[in-house]
Write an enzyme that holds these catalytic residues in place. Sequence first.
Site, PDB file in Angstrom:
ATOM      1  N   VAL A 279      -1.487  23.475  75.504  1.00  0.00           N
ATOM      2  CA  VAL A 279      -0.960  24.653  74.806  1.00  0.00           C
ATOM      3  C   VAL A 279      -2.070  25.694  74.631  1.00  0.00           C
ATOM      4  O   VAL A 279      -1.873  26.882  74.843  1.00  0.00           O
ATOM      5  CB  VAL A 279      -0.404  24.249  73.419  1.00  0.00           C
ATOM      6  CG1 VAL A 279      -0.097  25.482  72.591  1.00  0.00           C
ATOM      7  CG2 VAL A 279       0.834  23.413  73.588  1.00  0.00           C
ATOM      8  N   ALA A 280      -3.277  25.202  74.281  1.00  0.00           N
ATOM      9  CA  ALA A 280      -4.364  26.140  74.033  1.00  0.00           C
ATOM     10  C   ALA A 280      -4.877  26.758  75.322  1.00  0.00           C
ATOM     11  O   ALA A 280      -5.186  27.949  75.370  1.00  0.00           O
ATOM     12  CB  ALA A 280      -5.498  25.420  73.318  1.00  0.00           C
ATOM     13  N   ILE A 282      -3.421  27.074  78.389  1.00  0.00           N
ATOM     14  CA  ILE A 282      -2.558  27.840  79.285  1.00  0.00           C
ATOM     15  C   ILE A 282      -2.454  29.265  78.747  1.00  0.00           C
ATOM     16  O   ILE A 282      -2.011  29.479  77.622  1.00  0.00           O
ATOM     17  CB  ILE A 282      -1.172  27.188  79.403  1.00  0.00           C
ATOM     18  CG1 ILE A 282      -1.330  25.873  80.139  1.00  0.00           C
ATOM     19  CG2 ILE A 282      -0.213  28.105  80.138  1.00  0.00           C
ATOM     20  CD1 ILE A 282      -0.076  25.073  80.242  1.00  0.00           C
ATOM     21  N   GLU A 284      -0.604  31.679  78.367  1.00  0.00           N
ATOM     22  CA  GLU A 284       0.768  32.192  78.491  1.00  0.00           C
ATOM     23  C   GLU A 284       0.890  33.589  77.877  1.00  0.00           C
ATOM     24  O   GLU A 284       1.813  34.336  78.165  1.00  0.00           O
ATOM     25  CB  GLU A 284       1.768  31.205  77.855  1.00  0.00           C
ATOM     26  CG  GLU A 284       1.790  31.141  76.328  1.00  0.00           C
ATOM     27  CD  GLU A 284       0.596  30.402  75.743  1.00  0.00           C
ATOM     28  OE1 GLU A 284      -0.139  29.750  76.497  1.00  0.00           O
ATOM     29  OE2 GLU A 284       0.380  30.499  74.520  1.00  0.00           O
ATOM     30  N   ASP A 326      -1.620  72.071  91.089  1.00  0.00           N
ATOM     31  CA  ASP A 326      -1.105  73.432  91.192  1.00  0.00           C
ATOM     32  C   ASP A 326      -2.125  74.362  90.590  1.00  0.00           C
ATOM     33  O   ASP A 326      -2.940  73.939  89.781  1.00  0.00           O
ATOM     34  CB  ASP A 326       0.137  73.582  90.304  1.00  0.00           C
ATOM     35  CG  ASP A 326       1.379  73.094  90.982  1.00  0.00           C
ATOM     36  OD1 ASP A 326       1.296  72.757  92.161  1.00  0.00           O
ATOM     37  OD2 ASP A 326       2.424  73.063  90.314  1.00  0.00           O
ATOM     38  N   ASP A 611       6.294  71.092  89.769  1.00  0.00           N
ATOM     39  CA  ASP A 611       7.211  71.520  88.710  1.00  0.00           C
ATOM     40  C   ASP A 611       8.627  71.795  89.209  1.00  0.00           C
ATOM     41  O   ASP A 611       9.590  71.618  88.498  1.00  0.00           O
ATOM     42  CB  ASP A 611       6.656  72.746  87.963  1.00  0.00           C
ATOM     43  CG  ASP A 611       6.167  73.824  88.903  1.00  0.00           C
ATOM     44  OD1 ASP A 611       6.517  73.765  90.101  1.00  0.00           O
ATOM     45  OD2 ASP A 611       5.458  74.738  88.446  1.00  0.00           O
ATOM     46  N   ASP A 615       9.708  69.871  94.506  1.00  0.00           N
ATOM     47  CA  ASP A 615       8.464  69.107  94.396  1.00  0.00           C
ATOM     48  C   ASP A 615       8.718  67.614  94.261  1.00  0.00           C
ATOM     49  O   ASP A 615       7.797  66.811  94.384  1.00  0.00           O
ATOM     50  CB  ASP A 615       7.647  69.578  93.183  1.00  0.00           C
ATOM     51  CG  ASP A 615       6.964  70.902  93.449  1.00  0.00           C
ATOM     52  OD1 ASP A 615       6.660  71.165  94.628  1.00  0.00           O
ATOM     53  OD2 ASP A 615       6.753  71.675  92.498  1.00  0.00           O
ATOM     54  N   ASN A 705      -7.235  28.080  69.046  1.00  0.00           N
ATOM     55  CA  ASN A 705      -6.440  28.928  69.932  1.00  0.00           C
ATOM     56  C   ASN A 705      -5.780  30.053  69.140  1.00  0.00           C
ATOM     57  O   ASN A 705      -5.725  31.196  69.572  1.00  0.00           O
ATOM     58  CB  ASN A 705      -5.383  28.048  70.599  1.00  0.00           C
ATOM     59  CG  ASN A 705      -4.638  28.788  71.676  1.00  0.00           C
ATOM     60  OD1 ASN A 705      -5.258  29.467  72.473  1.00  0.00           O
ATOM     61  ND2 ASN A 705      -3.324  28.669  71.672  1.00  0.00           N
ATOM     62  N   ASP A 709      -7.148  33.635  70.252  1.00  0.00           N
ATOM     63  CA  ASP A 709      -6.270  34.204  71.281  1.00  0.00           C
ATOM     64  C   ASP A 709      -5.438  35.376  70.771  1.00  0.00           C
ATOM     65  O   ASP A 709      -4.803  36.066  71.546  1.00  0.00           O
ATOM     66  CB  ASP A 709      -5.312  33.136  71.832  1.00  0.00           C
ATOM     67  CG  ASP A 709      -5.945  32.383  72.986  1.00  0.00           C
ATOM     68  OD1 ASP A 709      -7.175  32.497  73.118  1.00  0.00           O
ATOM     69  OD2 ASP A 709      -5.222  31.702  73.732  1.00  0.00           O
TER      70      ASP A 709
HETATM   71  P1  ATP Z   1       1.429  76.978  91.974  1.00  0.00           P
HETATM   72  O1  ATP Z   1       2.062  76.159  93.060  1.00  0.00           O
HETATM   73  O2  ATP Z   1      -0.030  76.908  91.895  1.00  0.00           O
HETATM   74  O3  ATP Z   1       2.102  76.894  90.658  1.00  0.00           O
HETATM   75  P2  ATP Z   1       2.689  79.428  92.305  1.00  0.00           P
HETATM   76  O4  ATP Z   1       3.393  79.235  91.057  1.00  0.00           O
HETATM   77  O5  ATP Z   1       1.990  80.718  92.534  1.00  0.00           O
HETATM   78  O6  ATP Z   1       1.601  78.421  92.564  1.00  0.00           O
HETATM   79  P3  ATP Z   1       5.138  79.654  93.636  1.00  0.00           P
HETATM   80  O7  ATP Z   1       5.835  79.587  92.364  1.00  0.00           O
HETATM   81  O8  ATP Z   1       5.682  78.946  94.829  1.00  0.00           O
HETATM   82  O9  ATP Z   1       3.686  79.149  93.501  1.00  0.00           O
HETATM   83  O10 ATP Z   1       4.946  81.192  93.976  1.00  0.00           O
HETATM   84  C1  ATP Z   1       4.490  81.604  95.234  1.00  0.00           C
HETATM   85  C2  ATP Z   1       4.586  83.099  95.335  1.00  0.00           C
HETATM   86  O11 ATP Z   1       5.932  83.498  95.189  1.00  0.00           O
HETATM   87  C3  ATP Z   1       3.815  83.859  94.284  1.00  0.00           C
HETATM   88  O12 ATP Z   1       2.524  84.145  94.700  1.00  0.00           O
HETATM   89  C4  ATP Z   1       4.629  85.115  94.105  1.00  0.00           C
HETATM   90  O13 ATP Z   1       4.212  86.092  95.009  1.00  0.00           O
HETATM   91  C5  ATP Z   1       6.029  84.688  94.459  1.00  0.00           C
HETATM   92  N1  ATP Z   1       6.819  84.436  93.256  1.00  0.00           N
HETATM   93  C6  ATP Z   1       6.539  83.620  92.254  1.00  0.00           C
HETATM   94  N2  ATP Z   1       7.506  83.635  91.329  1.00  0.00           N
HETATM   95  C7  ATP Z   1       8.434  84.487  91.756  1.00  0.00           C
HETATM   96  C8  ATP Z   1       9.697  84.932  91.250  1.00  0.00           C
HETATM   97  N3  ATP Z   1      10.191  84.497  90.126  1.00  0.00           N
HETATM   98  N4  ATP Z   1      10.375  85.831  91.973  1.00  0.00           N
HETATM   99  C9  ATP Z   1       9.893  86.268  93.139  1.00  0.00           C
HETATM  100  N5  ATP Z   1       8.733  85.891  93.664  1.00  0.00           N
HETATM  101  C10 ATP Z   1       7.990  85.021  92.994  1.00  0.00           C
END
Ligand code: ATP
Length: 890
Positions: A279-280, A282, A284, A326, A611, A615, A705, A709
């Site tokens: 018991v001691a 193992i 577990e 990003d 985000d 993605d 134990n 333990d």
């Molecule tokens: P990360 O990936 O580092 O967050 P990011 O946010 O700049 O970069 P995206 O959001 O894909 O990447 O934006 C890429 C490009 O798209 C920007 O540089 C901008 O010119 C254009 N963009 C971003 N947001 C908008 C929007 N709401 N409407 C129109 N164009 C946009």
Amino acid sequence: MFARKTIKEVLKEFNSNLEMGLSQKESEIQREKFGFNQLETKKPKSLLSMFFAQLNDILIYILIAAAVISALLGETSDAVIIAIVIVINATVGIIQESKAEKALDALKKLSTPNAVVKRGGEVKEIPSREVVPGDIIIIDAGRYVPCDLRLLETANLKIQESTLTGESVPVDKDATLVLTGDDIPLGDQKNMLFMSTLATYGRGIGIAVSTGMNTEIGKIAKMLDEKVDTETPLQKKLAQLGKFLGIGALFICALMFVVGVLQKRDLFEMLLTSISLAVAAIPEGLPAIVTIVLAMGVQKMIKKNAIVRKLPAVETLGSVNIICSDKTGTLTQNKMTITKFYAGDSLGNIETLNLNDKEQKLLLENLILCNDSTYSENSKTGDPTEIALLVAGAQSDIFKDDLEKKHPRIDEIPFESDRKLMTTVNKYDDEYYVMTKGAIDNLLNICTKAYIKGNIVPITPEIKKDIIAISNNMSDDALRVLGAAYKILKTNHVDIDSLESDLILIGLVGMIDPPRLEVRDSIAICHASGIKTVMITGDHQNTAFAIAKELNITNDSKAVMSGTELDRISDEELNNRIDNIRVFARVSPEHKVKIIKAFKSKGNIVSMTGDGVNDAPSLKIANIGVAMGITGTDVAKGAADMVLMDDNFSTIVAAIKEGRNIFRNIKKTVIFLISCNVGEIIALFFAILLGWASPLRPIHILWVNLITDTLPALALGIDPGDPDVMKYKPRNPKDSLFKNGILSLALNGLLIGILTLAAFIIGAKYYSGDLNLFPLFPKGLKPDALEHAQTMAFVVLSCSQLIHSLNMRNEKKSIFQIGLFSNKYLIGSIILGLMLQIFIITIPPLASAFSVHALSMNDWGFVTILSLMPLILNEIVKMFKRLSSKTLKN
Ligand code: ATP
């Protein structure tokens, strides 16, 4: 059925309206009536059933049987102590289990999505559970539907309903439909949205018609009670190891029993000794301890703004050697401010924007109308890039609400990071303006004309060159550049496919987004700890490179690769070059997958941030997918292993540091437990094998134990992190938990065993009066002398283990360097253990229950010296380790 009702009927039924939504007061009344918008979960297990679950173990059965037999044979105190040990063991188990569960529950709560609602005329984000029937809900791409909704408005809305209907292709939704007929299948209710389905594209507004258990998913909520495999790879490995060690221990115990029987020892005594040792010895409790250390680590990470969604991530975090991040919001503050504009051939600071100038006015109107965010003094929702545009508008006294009333939106193509463009169609008197904004390079590709000095002229190569030069100048100053273009349609008959073509360029704006100050330090830490930082951004390469320089990610312009180049080169070429690339610019989500695959193919452990909806694939294939808590969509959060509450790069580094420490703590705990068990086995096995009396009684083994333990092992699991942990290279995930630890484990186990036997021999010799060296153990020992010797062995076994826990805190550093008292829990549990041990020996009723003898001052002196030996010897070894690594360095 709401699908059969018109929008008007539904709004009337809930006494709500599109402009204002419910008031706060109305929503409270609804909540009283309908409760929270949540699915009821399984009832928690009762304490009693948890207790019995803890007893459900073959060894515990044997122990219970042993207790019963002891009681029948009149050994009441043995039976009682065994029973107490069983109960305490089970209680500790329950506490561990419920603590881990609570931590996981807290996690679940933290990662539940929010909903965007209109209340009292204002758009705000609230936790989904607070949504009530009648609420006006806004849905956009990447968001989970918080409850069942009847749609009021839709713009190209597509919904992934597979959780409900099994249909894997997203379905188009349309608010204008009114369905007829009975029993319309859920999949056909195109004017309805259902809880926990997912918006993958477009936008929509709906009214909440049912919430919580009244929703369609609520009706089948039992289906959601799926069992998920929550065991982490480490837990699985440890469970296997535990089994392996357990079988080893059982084998040794059985062997010991057989030897004992052959030596004609007391059969029952031998059986009880073997069972107690089994018991001691193992381990577990290993997986349970790991769970609790992981869960507590997770709690600690939450305090540092990192929510770990999947427990295995904690282990993997410690091995990460590449962080792909990003830029916007993670490395930068995401506090966008427009500073520059260019329109109608004039370049200037935004404060000088002149609304009497036609191009400049159209530029601002374009950026405000082609915009899904909201901004008022009290609240703002949406993408910070777009909010910045609304702020610039507000500064010129142009507000989105007013402008949209004048020029209502009749169609749109939402922003997507692949296209990097967004388009709306707005009514201007009798005409329809197509308003497009986006990345300037993508925009120029679809513009054929430009609006310059009141004229619309074809874009010549010179004009294009000028615009690119202006945009590049802004980018070089780390500004994010957004272009605007338009065209006029004569009818409202909109052909979506041809909207983004043949446009007229109006101009562009540049916005600053300062780097986060703390990130520079975090990147330096990464550098020192062998972790590479790679920026992956949708932004322009010049902007990206300018920020990368400011943050010390790279100073080499050759370390920048663009999305276009990524498309051009083969996987093989990418593999060859990827080690030197630090910035990937103008990438789309698909590129991220390609980048991670290339990094992973070289054996790297990669963390990746994301985000957006698109993605999700890259978050899934990265070793650690990290989603943004503030700007991230529900889809990204759902796919990620970890969510950053503050979207901050430094939080990833803090989590990695925590992950490294957690892994080390688990290692300390496991090695501590096993070395103690080895000590126990060695002491008993050798004594029996050599034909000596047993140095420990069964209840002594169970007791030791119990006090080593549990608390000390747990206290090691939550040892404060080594401040130098980020000075080491990342751990190779293939390395065994015992790397660099197996020798120390074996030697310390041996040491504890030998010390226990030494105490036993010293006691036996001293109290038998036979002081000759040989035979090592005196023959024909009187019961009183044997009890005395056993007591000394018992005290040394438990105290040396307690003291040994101090050695485990650091492989190289002296306990006095890291601070004897810096782990208060450990010191507390050692003191508690020592005190209990002393009570057992010195309080007569306890002493007789444990069959121990009172110790003299001399005895205490002996056992103290012996118990301190592990500390003294380990300190000496560590000193040599430090000296040798110093000479190596020199
Ligand atoms: P990360 O990936 O580092 O967050 P990011 O946010 O700049 O970069 P995206 O959001 O894909 O990447 O934006 C890429 C490009 O798209 C920007 O540089 C901008 O010119 C254009 N963009 C971003 N947001 C908008 C929007 N709401 N409407 C129109 N164009 C946009």
